[in-house]
Design an enzyme around this catalytic site. Sequence first.
Site, PDB file in Angstrom:
ATOM      1  N   SER A 218       0.820  -1.211   0.000  1.00  0.00           N
ATOM      2  CA  SER A 218       0.000   0.000   0.000  1.00  0.00           C
ATOM      3  C   SER A 218       0.857   1.266   0.000  1.00  0.00           C
ATOM      4  CB  SER A 218      -0.941   0.011   1.206  1.00  0.00           C
ATOM      5  OG  SER A 218      -1.897  -1.023   1.117  1.00  0.00           O
TER       6      SER A 218
ATOM      7  N   GLY B 166      -4.217  -2.261  -1.115  1.00  0.00           N
ATOM      8  CA  GLY B 166      -3.334  -1.923  -2.225  1.00  0.00           C
ATOM      9  C   GLY B 166      -3.097  -0.429  -2.291  1.00  0.00           C
TER      10      GLY B 166
ATOM     11  N   GLY C 176      -2.644   3.555  -4.046  1.00  0.00           N
ATOM     12  CA  GLY C 176      -3.177   4.489  -5.034  1.00  0.00           C
ATOM     13  C   GLY C 176      -4.659   4.787  -4.975  1.00  0.00           C
TER      14      GLY C 176
ATOM     15  N   CYS D  45      -9.461  -2.343   3.173  1.00  0.00           N
ATOM     16  CA  CYS D  45      -8.736  -1.122   2.813  1.00  0.00           C
ATOM     17  C   CYS D  45      -9.107  -0.674   1.394  1.00  0.00           C
ATOM     18  CB  CYS D  45      -7.238  -1.324   2.988  1.00  0.00           C
ATOM     19  SG  CYS D  45      -6.322   0.236   3.027  1.00  0.00           S
ATOM     20  N   LEU D  46      -8.196  -0.800   0.418  1.00  0.00           N
ATOM     21  CA  LEU D  46      -8.544  -0.463  -0.963  1.00  0.00           C
ATOM     22  C   LEU D  46      -9.742  -1.293  -1.410  1.00  0.00           C
ATOM     23  CD1 LEU D  46      -7.420   1.197  -3.528  1.00  0.00           C
ATOM     24  CD2 LEU D  46      -6.573  -1.030  -4.266  1.00  0.00           C
TER      25      LEU D  46
ATOM     26  N   GLY E 186      -4.967   6.554   2.041  1.00  0.00           N
ATOM     27  CA  GLY E 186      -5.032   7.973   1.732  1.00  0.00           C
ATOM     28  C   GLY E 186      -6.334   8.384   1.076  1.00  0.00           C
ATOM     29  N   PHE E 187      -7.213   7.387   0.811  1.00  0.00           N
ATOM     30  CA  PHE E 187      -8.521   7.650   0.217  1.00  0.00           C
ATOM     31  C   PHE E 187      -9.597   7.076   1.134  1.00  0.00           C
ATOM     32  CE2 PHE E 187      -5.600   8.026  -3.244  1.00  0.00           C
ATOM     33  CZ  PHE E 187      -6.167   8.938  -4.139  1.00  0.00           C
TER      34      PHE E 187
ATOM     35  N   HIS F 280      -7.258  -2.419   8.842  1.00  0.00           N
ATOM     36  CA  HIS F 280      -6.611  -3.707   8.566  1.00  0.00           C
ATOM     37  C   HIS F 280      -6.869  -4.700   9.702  1.00  0.00           C
ATOM     38  CE1 HIS F 280      -4.177  -2.768   4.947  1.00  0.00           C
ATOM     39  NE2 HIS F 280      -4.331  -1.532   5.388  1.00  0.00           N
TER      40      HIS F 280
ATOM     41  N   GLU G 132      -6.112  -7.711   9.790  1.00  0.00           N
ATOM     42  CA  GLU G 132      -4.960  -8.608   9.899  1.00  0.00           C
ATOM     43  C   GLU G 132      -3.805  -7.968  10.674  1.00  0.00           C
ATOM     44  OE1 GLU G 132      -3.661  -5.960   6.628  1.00  0.00           O
ATOM     45  OE2 GLU G 132      -5.567  -6.789   7.305  1.00  0.00           O
TER      46      GLU G 132
END
Length: 359
Positions: A46, A225, A227, A253-254, A297-298, A337, A339
């Site tokens: 990430s 991940g 971006g 997350c992503l 970041g998103f 997360h 995990e």
Amino acid sequence: MTRAVLVLEDGSVWKGKGFGAIAKVSGEVVFNTGMVGYPESITDPSYYGQILCQTYPLIGNYGVSSKWFESPKPMIKGYVVSEMCATPSHATSEKTLDLWLKENGIPGISGIDTRALTKRLRIKGVMLGILQTYEKKTDLDLLKEEAKNIPDPNERDLVSEVTTKEIKTYNKKGDKTIVLIDCGVKENIIRCLVKRNVKVVRVPADTDFKKIMSFSPSGVLISNGPGDPKKSEKAIRVVKKLMDSEMPVFGICLGNQILSLAAGGDTYKLKFGHRSQNQPCIEEKTGRCYITSQNHGFAVAPESLSKEWKPWFTNANDRTNEGIMHRSKPWISVQFHPEASPGPVDTEFIFDVFLGVMK
């Protein structure tokens, strides 16, 4: 002595000592406030495309052990610390942080005021920057000019650059099969599934719907991940088809953002993101607060989703969304997360929730 300099796009300059590789890199400069877990953070996909600043003052004091890697190699572009320990002491240490980064071509800078750097990023938001290590001299004026025109890594499809290139299977004799869409997965997600006796089929992020279904999965997990999630167009389309087939889906997350986009929702960029091991998240149904590990970041805009969806978790600090679930279908996701690795394991039960949804 190796020297180093960090130049941000706003023109600010941070001079210090260099370690790791002799190199010049650019990327998005972000900070992590965790006290431990630097090997896990450095190998977390990430962080791909980013120059990572650690706010904890001493880094490298317990060396580097591959036991704690979240991917086979470092994923950051550059590393920023206040003090780098050159002589670690720990039973599991295999090498120093300096040597590890040098072997992987990653430059680092130490001896700067990371607190001041972090305050600047919090006030102005994350910025692009250049990190250069050198032995004799560098052209600071030229670096300042270059810093004004750094390509934003978030404009690229970063997931396509970190996803697995081949299909891999873990725990082939597991009770149930989960297809893991690898957007830059951390190894501990796989370990958390395997220890629950799940067969995990790890596939590239652009794997099509037909191929995923050929494994006869009981559920599909969309990993973390790097971006902008909107760049993962193929994965979004596939998740839409999975939902049309009412396949149980779990995002981390992503993966939370991709699931939301597939459901017709929207995402947006945070000012400076959440990257730490002590983010408090409130479960909407129970009001219970969990301390979580985060790196994003998103975020998801929950109001953009239809009324068929409801918030699952909310960040207690800034009230941003930390998870969603469908009111009647087997589709759930979290922004944090579960995990951990590094960080608290308080929310690892989320994996059991997903296994329950699959029944």
